[in-house]
Write an enzyme that holds these catalytic residues in place. Structure first.
Site, mmCIF file in Angstrom:
data_model
loop_
_atom_site.group_PDB
_atom_site.id
_atom_site.type_symbol
_atom_site.label_atom_id
_atom_site.label_comp_id
_atom_site.label_asym_id
_atom_site.label_seq_id
_atom_site.Cartn_x
_atom_site.Cartn_y
_atom_site.Cartn_z
ATOM 1 N N GLU A 24 0.829 -1.201 0.000
ATOM 2 C CA GLU A 24 0.000 0.000 0.000
ATOM 3 C C GLU A 24 0.865 1.253 0.000
ATOM 4 O O GLU A 24 0.548 2.236 -0.662
ATOM 5 C CB GLU A 24 -0.922 0.013 1.223
ATOM 6 C CG GLU A 24 -1.970 -1.083 1.207
ATOM 7 C CD GLU A 24 -2.795 -1.083 2.468
ATOM 8 O OE1 GLU A 24 -4.007 -0.828 2.354
ATOM 9 O OE2 GLU A 24 -2.248 -1.348 3.566
ATOM 10 N N TYR A 55 -15.514 25.292 -2.200
ATOM 11 C CA TYR A 55 -15.381 23.838 -2.258
ATOM 12 C C TYR A 55 -14.177 23.415 -3.086
ATOM 13 O O TYR A 55 -13.642 22.340 -2.878
ATOM 14 C CB TYR A 55 -16.659 23.130 -2.703
ATOM 15 C CG TYR A 55 -17.437 23.779 -3.808
ATOM 16 C CD1 TYR A 55 -17.054 23.645 -5.128
ATOM 17 C CD2 TYR A 55 -18.575 24.521 -3.516
ATOM 18 C CE1 TYR A 55 -17.777 24.235 -6.136
ATOM 19 C CE2 TYR A 55 -19.303 25.116 -4.526
ATOM 20 C CZ TYR A 55 -18.897 24.973 -5.837
ATOM 21 O OH TYR A 55 -19.605 25.566 -6.836
ATOM 22 N N GLU A 75 -8.123 6.718 9.455
ATOM 23 C CA GLU A 75 -8.579 7.580 10.549
ATOM 24 C C GLU A 75 -7.694 8.819 10.669
ATOM 25 O O GLU A 75 -8.191 9.921 10.909
ATOM 26 C CB GLU A 75 -8.569 6.824 11.884
ATOM 27 C CG GLU A 75 -9.633 5.760 12.016
ATOM 28 C CD GLU A 75 -9.250 4.388 11.470
ATOM 29 O OE1 GLU A 75 -9.918 3.412 11.845
ATOM 30 O OE2 GLU A 75 -8.308 4.286 10.667
ATOM 31 N N LYS A 101 -12.176 3.465 1.302
ATOM 32 C CA LYS A 101 -11.035 2.742 0.736
ATOM 33 C C LYS A 101 -11.608 1.558 -0.041
ATOM 34 O O LYS A 101 -11.899 0.501 0.524
ATOM 35 C CB LYS A 101 -10.135 2.287 1.889
ATOM 36 C CG LYS A 101 -8.851 1.640 1.490
ATOM 37 C CD LYS A 101 -8.026 1.385 2.757
ATOM 38 C CE LYS A 101 -6.713 0.743 2.429
ATOM 39 N NZ LYS A 101 -5.869 0.577 3.617
#
Length: 127
Positions: A24, A55, A75, A101
């Site tokens: 990863e 935005y 997190e 994810k």
């Protein structure tokens, strides 16, 4: 008259090198972010960008924070984005950040895994 104002970004695609496994961190993967801001105003909104939450800048912020990683946990990514929003956009009363994810390295069929956090400004102390 009661008024609620939300500014939101949905399904912002972010490439990042976040996760616990070396693959990863080496190959990276796509994450999706939703950012929803509740706005606090004392006056009605004007028609000027200076009085709004941009935005596009929310998207830039999320991208930049992801690029500042890698993070082991989504997190951490969500938390950093939330704090970044609160630090950079004083009109925001609270922010909800959701990170998904879709290619999590687990052995189950699913669309997404992820986290969601909500941060709120502390109410001013009376007196």
């Amino acid at each position: 008259m009661r008024r609620t104002e939300r500014v939101f970004v949905e399904n912002l695609g972010i490439h990042g090198f976040h996760g616990l496994f070396s693959e990863e961190k080496t190959l990276g993967q796509k994450f999706y972010a939703d950012i929803e801001c509740l706005i606090a105003r004392t006056e009605p909104p004007s028609d000027a960008m200076k009085d709004a939450v941009d935005y596009g800048k929310l998207c830039d912020l999320a991208h930049d924070i992801s690029a500042s990683g890698p993070f082991n946990l989504v997190e951490t990514l969500a938390e950093r984005i939330g704090h970044g929003v609160m630090e950079n956009f004083p009109l925001v009363k609270s922010v909800r950040v959701r990170i998904r994810k879709p290619k999590a390295p687990i052995r189950h069929f699913l669309d997404n895994v992820g986290v969601e956090i909500t941060l709120e400004r502390d109410a001013p102390s009376p007196g």
